[in-house]
Design a protein around this motif. Structure first.
Motif, mmCIF file in Angstrom:
data_model
loop_
_atom_site.group_PDB
_atom_site.id
_atom_site.type_symbol
_atom_site.label_atom_id
_atom_site.label_comp_id
_atom_site.label_asym_id
_atom_site.label_seq_id
_atom_site.Cartn_x
_atom_site.Cartn_y
_atom_site.Cartn_z
ATOM 1 N N GLN A 150 -34.674 -120.710 3.615
ATOM 2 C CA GLN A 150 -35.193 -121.475 3.558
ATOM 3 C C GLN A 150 -34.488 -122.480 2.486
ATOM 4 O OE1 GLN A 150 -38.914 -119.550 1.954
ATOM 5 N NE2 GLN A 150 -39.932 -119.399 3.954
ATOM 6 N N PHE A 151 -34.209 -123.378 2.926
ATOM 7 C CA PHE A 151 -32.872 -124.121 2.397
ATOM 8 C C PHE A 151 -33.390 -125.109 1.947
ATOM 9 C CE2 PHE A 151 -30.055 -122.214 5.995
ATOM 10 C CZ PHE A 151 -29.169 -121.523 4.766
ATOM 11 N N HIS A 152 -34.780 -125.780 2.343
ATOM 12 C CA HIS A 152 -35.590 -126.394 1.322
ATOM 13 C C HIS A 152 -35.591 -125.623 0.054
ATOM 14 C CE1 HIS A 152 -38.527 -124.191 2.913
ATOM 15 N NE2 HIS A 152 -39.653 -124.772 1.544
ATOM 16 N N LYS A 153 -36.036 -124.521 -0.460
ATOM 17 C CA LYS A 153 -35.916 -124.670 -1.768
ATOM 18 C C LYS A 153 -34.869 -124.316 -3.432
ATOM 19 C CE LYS A 153 -39.174 -120.397 -0.651
ATOM 20 N NZ LYS A 153 -39.702 -119.551 -0.715
ATOM 21 N N VAL A 154 -33.614 -124.674 -1.957
ATOM 22 C CA VAL A 154 -32.440 -125.074 -3.405
ATOM 23 C C VAL A 154 -32.515 -126.614 -3.214
ATOM 24 C CG1 VAL A 154 -29.986 -125.115 -3.330
ATOM 25 C CG2 VAL A 154 -30.885 -123.448 -1.786
ATOM 26 N N THR A 155 -33.220 -127.039 -2.605
ATOM 27 C CA THR A 155 -33.247 -128.634 -3.471
ATOM 28 C C THR A 155 -34.342 -128.418 -4.353
ATOM 29 O OG1 THR A 155 -32.399 -129.576 -1.229
ATOM 30 C CG2 THR A 155 -33.884 -130.539 -2.089
ATOM 31 N N ILE A 156 -35.392 -128.192 -3.841
ATOM 32 C CA ILE A 156 -36.356 -128.013 -5.234
ATOM 33 C C ILE A 156 -35.972 -127.363 -6.377
ATOM 34 C CG2 ILE A 156 -38.882 -127.642 -5.125
ATOM 35 C CD1 ILE A 156 -39.240 -127.280 -2.141
ATOM 36 N N ALA A 157 -35.577 -126.442 -6.289
ATOM 37 C CA ALA A 157 -35.386 -125.487 -7.410
ATOM 38 C C ALA A 157 -33.956 -126.812 -7.968
ATOM 39 C CB ALA A 157 -34.820 -124.590 -7.283
ATOM 40 N N GLY A 158 -33.550 -127.571 -7.383
ATOM 41 C CA GLY A 158 -32.768 -127.685 -8.055
ATOM 42 C C GLY A 158 -32.584 -129.124 -8.845
ATOM 43 N N LEU A 159 -33.922 -130.179 -8.259
ATOM 44 C CA LEU A 159 -34.964 -131.002 -8.487
ATOM 45 C C LEU A 159 -35.643 -130.513 -9.662
ATOM 46 C CD1 LEU A 159 -35.854 -132.999 -5.259
ATOM 47 C CD2 LEU A 159 -34.408 -133.753 -7.063
ATOM 48 N N VAL A 160 -35.966 -128.956 -10.068
ATOM 49 C CA VAL A 160 -37.150 -129.095 -10.890
ATOM 50 C C VAL A 160 -36.033 -128.753 -12.308
ATOM 51 C CG1 VAL A 160 -38.623 -126.811 -11.324
ATOM 52 C CG2 VAL A 160 -39.016 -128.264 -9.487
ATOM 53 N N THR A 161 -35.276 -128.106 -12.035
ATOM 54 C CA THR A 161 -34.592 -127.407 -13.093
ATOM 55 C C THR A 161 -33.928 -128.631 -13.743
ATOM 56 O OG1 THR A 161 -34.253 -125.762 -11.849
ATOM 57 C CG2 THR A 161 -33.032 -126.073 -13.505
ATOM 58 N N TYR A 162 -33.200 -129.874 -13.122
ATOM 59 C CA TYR A 162 -32.293 -130.685 -13.533
ATOM 60 C C TYR A 162 -33.072 -131.607 -14.038
ATOM 61 C CZ TYR A 162 -27.960 -129.390 -11.912
ATOM 62 O OH TYR A 162 -26.029 -128.720 -12.007
ATOM 63 N N CYS A 163 -34.558 -131.690 -13.481
ATOM 64 C CA CYS A 163 -35.772 -133.077 -14.390
ATOM 65 C C CYS A 163 -35.801 -132.437 -15.247
ATOM 66 C CB CYS A 163 -36.456 -133.158 -12.795
ATOM 67 S SG CYS A 163 -35.791 -134.220 -11.498
ATOM 68 N N TYR A 164 -36.263 -131.285 -15.812
ATOM 69 C CA TYR A 164 -36.621 -130.349 -16.919
ATOM 70 C C TYR A 164 -35.575 -130.626 -17.910
ATOM 71 C CZ TYR A 164 -37.978 -127.390 -20.180
ATOM 72 O OH TYR A 164 -38.367 -127.204 -21.508
ATOM 73 N N ALA A 165 -34.858 -130.796 -17.122
ATOM 74 C CA ALA A 165 -33.186 -130.631 -18.230
ATOM 75 C C ALA A 165 -32.610 -131.842 -19.054
ATOM 76 C CB ALA A 165 -32.540 -129.406 -18.001
#
Length: 309
Positions: A150-165
């Motif tokens: 499930q490669f889409h989880k890498v994109t979602i995790a990156g977006l959530v993490t960097y947007c929060y940071a």
């Protein structure tokens, strides 16, 4: 022993012949060349000294020209840290102590983006990888299951993490600037320092996301609560000196918002990436029962069968 006459310079015959043929020709003696070279070296040395003095004066006066926003040198200053500094800041984010401000004791007016950038990237990678492994382990007993990454989880995790940071520190920095304009007692960090604090505070979630592979729901929630409390205390201890001079309702509301958003990030990651899917177990006895089932009683063995005439 050589005499003094032998050690003196003599004119060569070729030079004499050249002057006889062309009286306008000029010759250069070694002493003239030496004086010429000496003058050139002296001038260059004086120019070098002048340049060094100018650089020292600019540094001491604080008026050294800053690199342009569009140049590589401008962004290079944000990554100008060594391994010792990064490890010390990670250690400070994992061991928050009362009375030790993260900005004053670890950043020391030298915030960086190297640590926050790679911490966010590592967290996004571990979240996606652990989620894929946990999903595969959960379905390993199902013969009809075929694993697909499930490669889409890498994109979602990156977006959530960097947007929060980035977005949360931006909102907090803007709020502190606004409160600083209304009250002289409220302090504020620079935007880069705020981003740096939030980036390093996320390091506690990296080992937690790996330990979430343990298939025990109570342990996963316990690890999440511990990581959220540990990293959230770094934020509280860092921003408390700036907010304690403000009014009590504003201070409590700001600290509550900081902790709530930090906990919300952990809960969201836990529920999305490590959600327990309901298992579909086939029934042992697949019987189709009617709404009003008919009960069939067995016929007695000694029942008499009526005879026909």
């Amino acid at each position: 022993m050589a005499t003094s006459d032998e050690l003196q310079f003599h004119e060569f015959d070729e030079a004499a012949d050249l002057l006889a043929v062309n009286p306008d020709a000029t010759t250069t003696s070694i002493s003239e060349r030496q004086s010429h070279v000496a003058v050139n070296v002296g001038a260059g040395y004086e120019e070098g000294e002048l340049g060094e003095e100018t650089d020292k004066t600019e540094l001491l006066s604080g008026q050294k020209k800053q690199p342009s926003f569009w140049t590589f040198e401008y962004y290079q200053t944000f990554f100008d840290v060594d391994t010792y500094q990064v490890l010390d800041r990670i250690k400070g984010s994992l061991l928050p102590l009362p009375g030790k401000n993260f900005v004053r004791h670890h950043l020391r007016n030298n915030p960086d983006l190297y640590g926050p950038f790679w911490i966010c990237a590592t967290l996004a990678f571990t979240l996606a990888l652990s989620s894929n492994v946990a999903h595969a382990l959960e379905k390993r007993g199902d013969p009809s299951f075929h694993y697909s990454p499930q490669f889409h989880k890498v994109t979602i995790a990156g977006l959530v993490t960097y947007c929060y940071a980035w977005l949360v520190p931006l909102a907090l920095w803007g709020y502190l600037q606004w409160r600083k304009g209304r009250s002289i007692h409220v302090g504020s960090y620079s935007f880069l320092e705020t981003v740096c604090v939030y980036g390093y505070s996320l390091f506690a979630y990296i080992p937690t996301s790996i330990l979430w592979l343990i298939p025990a729901a109570w342990l996963q929630w316990l690890l999440m609560a511990f990581a959220a409390a540990l990293s959230g205390s770094v934020l509280v201890l860092t921003f408390w000196p700036l907010l304690r001079s403000d009014s009590k309702p504003a201070t409590l509301a700001t600290l509550a918002a900081i902790v709530a958003l930090h906990v919300l990030l952990a809960v969201g990651c836990k529920l999305y990436f490590f959600q327990t899917l309901p298992s579909t177990i086939p029934p042992l006895h697949p019987l189709v029962t009617a709404q009003h089932p008919t009960v069939l009683l067995p016929r007695p063995a000694n029942a008499s069968v009526p005879l026909r005439h």
